[in-house]
Design a protein around this motif. Structure first.
Motif, short mmCIF file in Angstrom:
data_model
loop_
_atom_site.label_atom_id
_atom_site.label_comp_id
_atom_site.label_asym_id
_atom_site.label_seq_id
_atom_site.Cartn_x
_atom_site.Cartn_y
_atom_site.Cartn_z
N PRO A 1 0.96 -1.43 -0.15
CA PRO A 1 0.12 0.47 0.23
C PRO A 1 0.77 1.14 -0.07
CG PRO A 1 -0.96 -1.22 2.14
CD PRO A 1 0.77 -1.76 1.60
N ILE A 2 0.69 2.17 -0.84
CA ILE A 2 0.79 3.83 -0.24
C ILE A 2 0.70 4.47 0.36
CG2 ILE A 2 2.07 5.60 -2.15
CD1 ILE A 2 1.22 3.38 -4.77
N VAL A 3 1.23 4.88 1.28
CA VAL A 3 1.33 5.91 2.06
C VAL A 3 1.27 7.38 1.43
CG1 VAL A 3 1.77 6.86 4.14
CG2 VAL A 3 1.16 4.30 4.20
N PHE A 4 0.52 8.34 1.55
CA PHE A 4 1.11 9.65 0.84
C PHE A 4 -0.54 10.57 1.44
CE2 PHE A 4 -0.41 13.13 -1.65
CZ PHE A 4 0.80 13.66 -2.15
N PRO A 5 -0.79 11.59 2.25
CA PRO A 5 0.74 12.09 2.56
C PRO A 5 0.84 12.14 3.72
CG PRO A 5 -1.43 13.96 2.17
CD PRO A 5 -2.17 12.14 1.68
N GLN A 6 0.21 11.42 4.69
CA GLN A 6 0.09 11.47 6.20
C GLN A 6 0.96 9.93 6.72
OE1 GLN A 6 -2.32 13.18 8.61
NE2 GLN A 6 -2.94 11.26 9.11
N PHE A 7 2.17 9.63 6.83
CA PHE A 7 2.02 8.71 7.73
C PHE A 7 1.50 8.55 8.92
CE2 PHE A 7 4.86 6.17 10.10
CZ PHE A 7 4.74 5.15 10.07
N SER B 1 10.04 8.85 4.29
CA SER B 1 10.22 9.28 3.89
C SER B 1 9.34 9.97 4.77
CB SER B 1 10.78 10.62 2.97
OG SER B 1 11.59 10.46 2.82
N VAL B 2 9.56 10.08 6.59
CA VAL B 2 8.00 9.76 7.42
C VAL B 2 8.63 10.44 8.88
CG1 VAL B 2 7.06 8.06 6.85
CG2 VAL B 2 8.86 7.22 8.54
N ALA B 3 9.78 10.30 9.19
CA ALA B 3 11.00 10.71 9.73
C ALA B 3 10.60 12.83 10.06
CB ALA B 3 12.31 10.57 10.88
N LYS B 4 10.99 13.21 8.68
CA LYS B 4 10.65 14.41 8.41
C LYS B 4 10.12 14.64 7.16
CE LYS B 4 15.27 16.57 9.78
NZ LYS B 4 16.56 15.88 9.35
N PRO B 5 8.94 15.53 7.49
CA PRO B 5 8.35 15.78 5.95
C PRO B 5 8.97 16.13 4.62
CG PRO B 5 7.61 17.21 7.60
CD PRO B 5 8.47 16.06 8.54
N VAL B 6 8.85 15.86 3.31
CA VAL B 6 9.38 16.32 2.01
C VAL B 6 8.06 17.35 1.72
CG1 VAL B 6 9.52 16.03 -0.28
CG2 VAL B 6 9.92 14.60 1.85
#
Ligand SMILES: O=P(O)(O)OC[C@H]1O[C@H](O)[C@H](O)[C@@H](O)[C@@H]1O
Length: 288
Positions: A65-71, A263-268
């Motif tokens: 599954p794709i997680v976007f825009p929020q983990f 990339s979840v620890a810091k947002p892009v």
């Protein structure tokens, strides 16, 4: 190399199957653009729960599954809207080399513009299968007049013949957040990370490749190579949490481990008009 499109009664594509030499195969549902199967030499390497909903009523429990825009939890429902929205097939290619590729697109809609993340965007998701690899790469584009931030992840569920034999390599010396114990900045000291309880960790800023040993069969080894994705999430619900999930069998925690590149620890952050690419390449490694 073949690409087969499966259509529903309304003539819409709901599933795509890619095949490649070496008895390799991959199935992707347009719902969430979720990869639900990846086989090499006919052997399944991904886990999908026998209770997973495949009818578009819930994000698919398993595969990629794709997680976007929020983990995770936040302003939007858990893990954002990409995993439970229908994506569109926009391109395909089986003429180049020994590979088959399909492209999916997700853009903002009335529903996403009315959400807590109202920006105009386009995601172009390229899934490529070869005889030993599966690459899943997303181009994220900001079509809005404002900058936006997001977190994102490929929530890969690997199939294990027995989770007790799984070893995840490449995390030694990396700092992680333990979401179960509520601790951060803990340093991993093990060369082989094993699964013997409920785990939910975010390994932050992982520099190199990660290897998951015990995928598909005891000696199946998959290398996870990332493009621009900084972090690795490591998750297994174990016995108690498994029972709390309606779309996951009580004993199925023994058959899977999630090693999730993102990339979840810091947002892009993306400026208006700009693009960013992130993704992973999974490779079935030769036997040790
Ligand atoms: O149940 P879901 O919303 O699919 O989330 C499943 C899991 O995803 C990630 O691995 C998170 O780190 C976990 O905290 C979460 O439980």
């Amino acid at each position: 190399m073949a690409i087969e499109l499966y259509k529903n009664d309304g003539d819409e594509v709901y599933k795509v199957k890619l095949t490649a030499p070496n008895d390799a195969e991959c199935v992707i549902y347009t719902y969430g653009a979720t990869v639900t199967s990846w086989k090499v030499q006919g052997k399944e390497l991904l886990f999908v729960s026998k209770l997973a909903k495949l009818d578009g009523t819930k994000a698919i429990r398993g595969g990629i599954p794709i997680v976007f825009p929020q983990f995770g939890p936040g302003k939007l429902p858990q893990h954002g809207f990409a995993r439970n929205t229908n994506w569109k097939v926009v391109d395909q290619d089986n003429k180049t080399g020994d590979m088959a590729t399909v492209h999916f697109e997700l853009t903002d809609s009335e529903a996403t513009r009315a959400s807590e993340w109202p920006y105009r965007f386009r995601l172009l998701y390229k899934v490529t299968l070869t005889g030993t690899t599966l690459s899943t790469i997303i181009e994220y584009e900001n079509l809005d007049s404002s900058a936006f931030d997001f977190t994102t992840l490929m929530h890969t569920y690997f199939r294990t013949s027995d989770v007790a034999g799984v070893k995840v390599k490449g995390l030694d010396g990396i700092k992680y957040v333990d979401k179960i114990l509520g601790q951060s900045d803990v340093v991993e000291t093990r060369k082989d990370v094993i699964v013997d309880k409920n785990e939910d960790r975010v390994y932050v800023d992982v520099p190199g490749e990660v290897l998951v040993d015990g995928v598909g069969s005891e000696d199946g080894r998959v290398i996870v190579k990332r493009f621009n994705y900084k972090d690795i999430v490591f998750w297994n619900p174990w016995e108690e949490k498994a029972k709390e999930m309606s779309d996951f069998g009580d004993d199925e925690y023994k058959e899977m481990v999630c090693v999730e590149a993102g990339s979840v620890a810091k947002p892009v952050s993306l400026e208006p008009g700009s693009k960013w690419v992130g993704g992973q390449l999974l490779r079935l490694a030769p036997k040790a």
